[in-house]
Scaffold this motif. Structure first.
Motif, PDB file in Angstrom:
ATOM      1  N   GLY A  11     -13.705  27.981  47.312  1.00 17.71           N
ATOM      2  CA  GLY A  11     -13.860  26.625  47.798  1.00 17.71           C
ATOM      3  C   GLY A  11     -13.148  26.222  49.031  1.00 17.71           C
ATOM      4  O   GLY A  11     -13.537  25.167  49.744  1.00 17.71           O
ATOM      5  N   GLY A  12     -12.152  26.941  49.343  1.00 24.23           N
ATOM      6  CA  GLY A  12     -11.162  26.633  50.565  1.00 24.23           C
ATOM      7  C   GLY A  12     -10.327  27.909  50.971  1.00 24.23           C
ATOM      8  O   GLY A  12     -10.153  28.755  50.047  1.00 24.23           O
ATOM      9  N   TYR A  13     -10.091  27.878  52.187  1.00 22.21           N
ATOM     10  CA  TYR A  13      -9.314  29.124  52.716  1.00 22.21           C
ATOM     11  C   TYR A  13      -8.115  28.678  53.389  1.00 22.21           C
ATOM     12  O   TYR A  13      -8.271  27.899  54.344  1.00 22.21           O
ATOM     13  CB  TYR A  13     -10.216  29.770  53.805  1.00 22.21           C
ATOM     14  CG  TYR A  13     -11.462  30.585  53.126  1.00 22.21           C
ATOM     15  CD1 TYR A  13     -11.389  31.806  52.568  1.00 22.21           C
ATOM     16  CD2 TYR A  13     -12.685  29.592  52.759  1.00 22.21           C
ATOM     17  CE1 TYR A  13     -12.533  32.188  52.084  1.00 22.21           C
ATOM     18  CE2 TYR A  13     -13.589  30.092  52.228  1.00 22.21           C
ATOM     19  CZ  TYR A  13     -13.691  31.500  51.755  1.00 22.21           C
ATOM     20  OH  TYR A  13     -15.096  31.677  51.367  1.00 22.21           O
ATOM     21  N   ILE A  14      -6.979  29.231  53.092  1.00 24.57           N
ATOM     22  CA  ILE A  14      -5.469  28.696  53.687  1.00 24.57           C
ATOM     23  C   ILE A  14      -5.093  30.275  54.414  1.00 24.57           C
ATOM     24  O   ILE A  14      -4.862  31.105  53.802  1.00 24.57           O
ATOM     25  CB  ILE A  14      -4.640  28.333  52.610  1.00 24.57           C
ATOM     26  CG1 ILE A  14      -5.285  27.405  51.593  1.00 24.57           C
ATOM     27  CG2 ILE A  14      -3.452  28.022  53.070  1.00 24.57           C
ATOM     28  CD1 ILE A  14      -4.261  26.808  50.489  1.00 24.57           C
ATOM     29  N   PHE A  15      -4.735  29.681  55.593  1.00 20.01           N
ATOM     30  CA  PHE A  15      -4.038  30.930  56.427  1.00 20.01           C
ATOM     31  C   PHE A  15      -2.853  30.564  56.814  1.00 20.01           C
ATOM     32  O   PHE A  15      -2.455  29.660  57.569  1.00 20.01           O
ATOM     33  CB  PHE A  15      -5.161  31.002  57.681  1.00 20.01           C
ATOM     34  CG  PHE A  15      -6.453  31.156  57.533  1.00 20.01           C
ATOM     35  CD1 PHE A  15      -6.775  32.835  57.772  1.00 20.01           C
ATOM     36  CD2 PHE A  15      -7.392  30.454  57.019  1.00 20.01           C
ATOM     37  CE1 PHE A  15      -8.249  32.928  57.507  1.00 20.01           C
ATOM     38  CE2 PHE A  15      -8.881  30.696  56.911  1.00 20.01           C
ATOM     39  CZ  PHE A  15      -9.219  31.750  57.120  1.00 20.01           C
ATOM     40  N   ASP A  16      -1.890  31.615  56.823  1.00 16.76           N
ATOM     41  CA  ASP A  16      -0.544  31.651  57.391  1.00 16.76           C
ATOM     42  C   ASP A  16      -0.790  31.750  58.966  1.00 16.76           C
ATOM     43  O   ASP A  16      -2.105  32.010  59.416  1.00 16.76           O
ATOM     44  CB  ASP A  16       0.463  32.747  57.122  1.00 16.76           C
ATOM     45  CG  ASP A  16       1.607  33.011  57.649  1.00 16.76           C
ATOM     46  OD1 ASP A  16       2.334  31.842  57.958  1.00 16.76           O
ATOM     47  OD2 ASP A  16       1.806  34.007  58.123  1.00 16.76           O
ATOM     48  N   ARG A 109     -18.918  26.408  56.249  1.00 13.15           N
ATOM     49  CA  ARG A 109     -19.265  25.939  54.957  1.00 13.15           C
ATOM     50  C   ARG A 109     -18.111  25.524  53.924  1.00 13.15           C
ATOM     51  O   ARG A 109     -18.312  25.038  52.794  1.00 13.15           O
ATOM     52  CB  ARG A 109     -20.129  27.046  54.166  1.00 13.15           C
ATOM     53  CG  ARG A 109     -19.303  28.354  53.986  1.00 13.15           C
ATOM     54  CD  ARG A 109     -20.136  29.400  53.378  1.00 13.15           C
ATOM     55  NE  ARG A 109     -19.295  30.911  53.583  1.00 13.15           N
ATOM     56  CZ  ARG A 109     -18.218  31.207  52.929  1.00 13.15           C
ATOM     57  NH1 ARG A 109     -17.849  30.258  51.783  1.00 13.15           N
ATOM     58  NH2 ARG A 109     -18.019  32.393  52.734  1.00 13.15           N
ATOM     59  N   ALA A 110     -16.908  25.648  54.202  1.00 15.61           N
ATOM     60  CA  ALA A 110     -16.081  25.188  53.199  1.00 15.61           C
ATOM     61  C   ALA A 110     -14.611  24.959  54.278  1.00 15.61           C
ATOM     62  O   ALA A 110     -14.527  25.162  55.269  1.00 15.61           O
ATOM     63  CB  ALA A 110     -15.411  26.737  52.641  1.00 15.61           C
ATOM     64  N   PRO A 111     -13.576  24.079  53.714  1.00 13.46           N
ATOM     65  CA  PRO A 111     -12.628  23.614  54.348  1.00 13.46           C
ATOM     66  C   PRO A 111     -11.658  24.698  54.487  1.00 13.46           C
ATOM     67  O   PRO A 111     -11.557  25.653  53.889  1.00 13.46           O
ATOM     68  CB  PRO A 111     -11.903  22.541  53.319  1.00 13.46           C
ATOM     69  CG  PRO A 111     -12.515  22.773  52.164  1.00 13.46           C
ATOM     70  CD  PRO A 111     -13.833  23.500  52.376  1.00 13.46           C
ATOM     71  N   VAL A 112     -10.829  24.654  55.713  1.00 18.25           N
ATOM     72  CA  VAL A 112      -9.853  25.713  55.947  1.00 18.25           C
ATOM     73  C   VAL A 112      -8.455  24.967  56.380  1.00 18.25           C
ATOM     74  O   VAL A 112      -8.563  23.668  56.817  1.00 18.25           O
ATOM     75  CB  VAL A 112     -10.251  26.571  57.224  1.00 18.25           C
ATOM     76  CG1 VAL A 112     -11.376  27.617  56.781  1.00 18.25           C
ATOM     77  CG2 VAL A 112     -10.538  25.913  58.397  1.00 18.25           C
ATOM     78  N   ALA A 113      -7.298  25.701  56.248  1.00 22.75           N
ATOM     79  CA  ALA A 113      -6.233  25.047  56.403  1.00 22.75           C
ATOM     80  C   ALA A 113      -4.973  26.060  56.775  1.00 22.75           C
ATOM     81  O   ALA A 113      -5.288  27.317  56.690  1.00 22.75           O
ATOM     82  CB  ALA A 113      -5.365  24.338  55.113  1.00 22.75           C
ATOM     83  N   VAL A 114      -3.953  25.658  57.595  1.00 18.22           N
ATOM     84  CA  VAL A 114      -2.871  26.550  57.968  1.00 18.22           C
ATOM     85  C   VAL A 114      -1.721  26.065  57.215  1.00 18.22           C
ATOM     86  O   VAL A 114      -1.462  24.729  57.021  1.00 18.22           O
ATOM     87  CB  VAL A 114      -2.688  26.437  59.424  1.00 18.22           C
ATOM     88  CG1 VAL A 114      -1.188  27.098  59.550  1.00 18.22           C
ATOM     89  CG2 VAL A 114      -3.531  27.036  60.187  1.00 18.22           C
ATOM     90  N   ALA A 115      -1.081  27.074  56.411  1.00 16.39           N
ATOM     91  CA  ALA A 115       0.257  26.639  55.690  1.00 16.39           C
ATOM     92  C   ALA A 115       1.255  27.577  56.629  1.00 16.39           C
ATOM     93  O   ALA A 115       0.938  28.865  56.073  1.00 16.39           O
ATOM     94  CB  ALA A 115       0.168  26.933  54.117  1.00 16.39           C
ATOM     95  N   SER A 116       2.208  27.346  57.230  1.00 13.76           N
ATOM     96  CA  SER A 116       3.119  28.172  58.053  1.00 13.76           C
ATOM     97  C   SER A 116       4.479  27.763  57.727  1.00 13.76           C
ATOM     98  O   SER A 116       4.724  26.551  57.456  1.00 13.76           O
ATOM     99  CB  SER A 116       2.709  28.037  59.246  1.00 13.76           C
ATOM    100  OG  SER A 116       3.636  28.573  60.139  1.00 13.76           O
ATOM    101  N   GLY A 117       5.243  28.868  57.832  1.00 13.91           N
ATOM    102  CA  GLY A 117       6.892  28.432  57.440  1.00 13.91           C
ATOM    103  C   GLY A 117       7.570  28.213  58.812  1.00 13.91           C
ATOM    104  O   GLY A 117       8.576  27.783  58.653  1.00 13.91           O
TER     105      GLY A 117
END
Length: 199
Positions: A11-16, A109-117
């Motif tokens: 449903g969603g994709y999170i990328f460093d 087709r799906a939300p994406v986000a960045v989660a970075s330190g």
């Protein structure tokens, strides 16, 4: 580079960011080494130590490196000097194409986000320089949560911002703290083998 994507639709994709979307890690290594040398480090920074801290919030990295080398330093000052050195190198940044190509495909087709330190202004600048800022309207960094990686907070917040249940998210990461954070958040993850990239 081959990405081992698990079967199924997420449903969603999170990328460093660093070492996952953008090949920043060699530049961050050089910046850390130079900053620490200003504060008493003799020789080059240990590369294994540097990569073992991938994804850890930058201020905490300064503290841990100082402790490791027995350096008396102000982590806040070293943090700022390191980021200034890194910013001076940003013309050398290159995206990690297989990951970016995948992100562009799933974003249709799906939300994406960045989660970075990394610090938010630095991560945002990295995304802008590499033309990825518009692809990722959702950006989570340690400033947004109580605990950075390897705690699950950043991934859980990214999922909430996307409006997707944590278990329905797939995380892309290149370092152990990120893998542990994803597992703690109940999210499957994909390893991006960034250390072997051609320079």
């Amino acid at each position: 580079m081959r990405l081992d994507i698990p079967a199924g639709i997420f449903g969603g994709y999170i990328f460093d960011c660093d070492g996952t979307l953008v090949d920043t890690m060699p530049l961050h290594y050089r910046a850390w080494s130079a900053a620490l040398q200003r504060h008493g480090l003799r020789g080059e920074l240990d590369e294994e130590l540097f990569y073992s801290l991938g994804g850890v919030p930058t201020r905490r990295v300064a503290e841990l490196m100082g402790q490791h080398y027995g350096l008396v330093l102000d982590p806040e000052r070293v943090f700022h000097e390191k980021e200034e050195i890194f910013l001076s190198m940003q013309g050398e940044l290159r995206v990690i194409q297989p990951v970016v190509d995948f992100a562009r495909a799933v974003a249709k087709r799906a939300p994406v986000a960045v989660a970075s330190g990394g610090p938010k202004p630095i991560v945002r600048r990295t995304l802008e320089v590499t033309g990825l800022a518009e692809l990722f309207p959702i950006l989570v960094t340690p400033e947004d949560v109580v605990h950075g990686k390897p705690a699950p907070d950043m991934f859980l917040l990214a999922a909430a911002k996307m409006g997707v249940a944590p278990a329905a998210c797939l995380v892309f990461e290149d370092a152990d703290p990120g893998f542990r954070a994803a597992e703690a958040a109940g999210m499957p993850w994909v390893r991006v083998a960034s250390r072997g990239l051609a320079r």
